[in-house]
Design a protein around this motif. Structure first.
Motif, mmCIF file in Angstrom:
data_model
loop_
_atom_site.group_PDB
_atom_site.id
_atom_site.type_symbol
_atom_site.label_atom_id
_atom_site.label_comp_id
_atom_site.label_asym_id
_atom_site.label_seq_id
_atom_site.Cartn_x
_atom_site.Cartn_y
_atom_site.Cartn_z
ATOM 1 N N TYR A 1 -7.068 0.861 5.499
ATOM 2 C CA TYR A 1 -5.641 1.410 5.029
ATOM 3 C C TYR A 1 -6.253 2.431 4.070
ATOM 4 O O TYR A 1 -5.433 3.547 3.692
ATOM 5 N N TYR B 1 0.656 -0.924 0.017
ATOM 6 C CA TYR B 1 -0.061 -0.050 0.159
ATOM 7 C C TYR B 1 0.735 1.181 0.021
ATOM 8 O O TYR B 1 0.591 2.234 -0.577
ATOM 9 N N LEU C 1 -3.840 5.924 4.764
ATOM 10 C CA LEU C 1 -2.868 5.756 3.654
ATOM 11 C C LEU C 1 -2.170 6.902 3.647
ATOM 12 O O LEU C 1 -0.891 7.319 3.691
#
Length: 295
Positions: free
Chosen positions: A69, A21, A73
């Motif tokens: 996430y 990610y 992020l």
């Protein structure tokens, strides 16, 4: 799963989804930059083999608190941009020549351009963090100020005026502060209240302190690979050697690492048991005690 080579545990962090990610976010950000010499510098600084430990800690902390996430992020990318900028500034201060087996940014592009690249990355970190609200933005700003204050402290120390308390104040500010907010901002983005976020902050502080002692100890023992600088900082063994033998100073430094690692792990045990917490345990050992296996 981690594997062992000569008794040292090697983690395949690159296989973790959290790592992917972060890599995706960094590559997307760089791809959106206009073609320029600045873009080349950012690519060099951001894509030179780092393990993305700090942003991964943020994502994992968010996961422990039931976050995603998707929401966390950009906060993780803000942490990585701040960290990357600090590496440039560190190389400028220490006249770093090689980092991660590649020419440092100042060495490759010149000090003036490298400085501007660091400024750009700090500005980008502010852009990434800005949607998360006043408290989180304030935490990142305070960590940035701590990091600068820590570097100023580091510049003021020498073997004659550096004591144990000075050393720990310095490494908290220049290193552990960013680990601390990586964990606490992750908790915040996962929905944690202030009390729980404070526990995550303490975990990150303990881990970051242990990590920096290890980094300094390896530098003291001259076993650091992939990094070369004209100047180096005073280390904890240097402090202890004022009153004991070299071997005793090394052992006392290792004991300090274990003390802070244990504090980090005891805090982790208070968090919800889940795969993300298991990964935080793995990271804690990976960047501290496992690095000392052959010392």
């Amino acid at each position: 799963m981690p594997v062992q080579v000569n008794g040292v545990i090697l983690m395949n962090i690159e296989e973790w989804e959290e790592y992917r990610y972060v890599e995706f976010g960094i590559n997307t950000f760089i791809a959106q930059m206009e073609e320029s010499s600045l873009k080349k510098m950012v690519e060099h600084v951001c894509n030179t083999g780092g393990k993305r430990i700090r942003p991964i800690i943020l994502l994992l902390s968010s996961e422990v608190c039931s976050g995603s996430y998707h929401h966390s992020l950009d906060a993780a990318l803000a942490i990585e941009m701040m960290h990357s900028a600090s590496l440039i500034h560190d190389d400028l201060l220490d006249q770093g020549l090689v980092r991660r087996n590649l020419p440092s940014a100042p060495e490759k592009f010149g000090p003036s351009r490298a400085l501007l690249c660091g400024d750009y990355l700090i500005a980008k970190s502010i852009e990434f963090i800005s949607p998360y609200g006043e408290n989180v933005v304030g935490d990142l700003g305070n960590a940035g100020m701590d990091m600068a204050e820590g570097e100023v402290l580091d510049l003021s120390f020498n073997k004659n005026n550096l004591g144990e308390s000075n050393y720990f104040e310095c490494i908290y500010k220049k290193t552990a502060s960013l680990f601390a907010i990586s964990a606490s901002i992750g908790a915040h983005t996962g929905g944690a209240d202030e009390t729980l976020a404070g526990c995550f902050n303490f975990f990150g502080k303990s881990l970051g302190t242990a990590y920096q002692i290890v980094d300094d100890l390896l530098e003291f023992l001259e076993v650091v690979e992939g990094k070369e600088s004209k100047f180096t900082s005073e280390t904890l063994p240097h402090v202890y050697m004022k009153n004991m033998s070299k071997q005793e100073a090394i052992q006392k430094s290792i004991d300090a690492v274990k003390l802070h690692v244990n504090a980090a792990k005891e805090t982790l045990l208070t968090f919800k048991a889940c795969p993300a917490r298991d990964k935080l345990f793995q990271i804690t050992d990976y960047i501290t005690v496992n690095m000392l296996e052959n010392v």
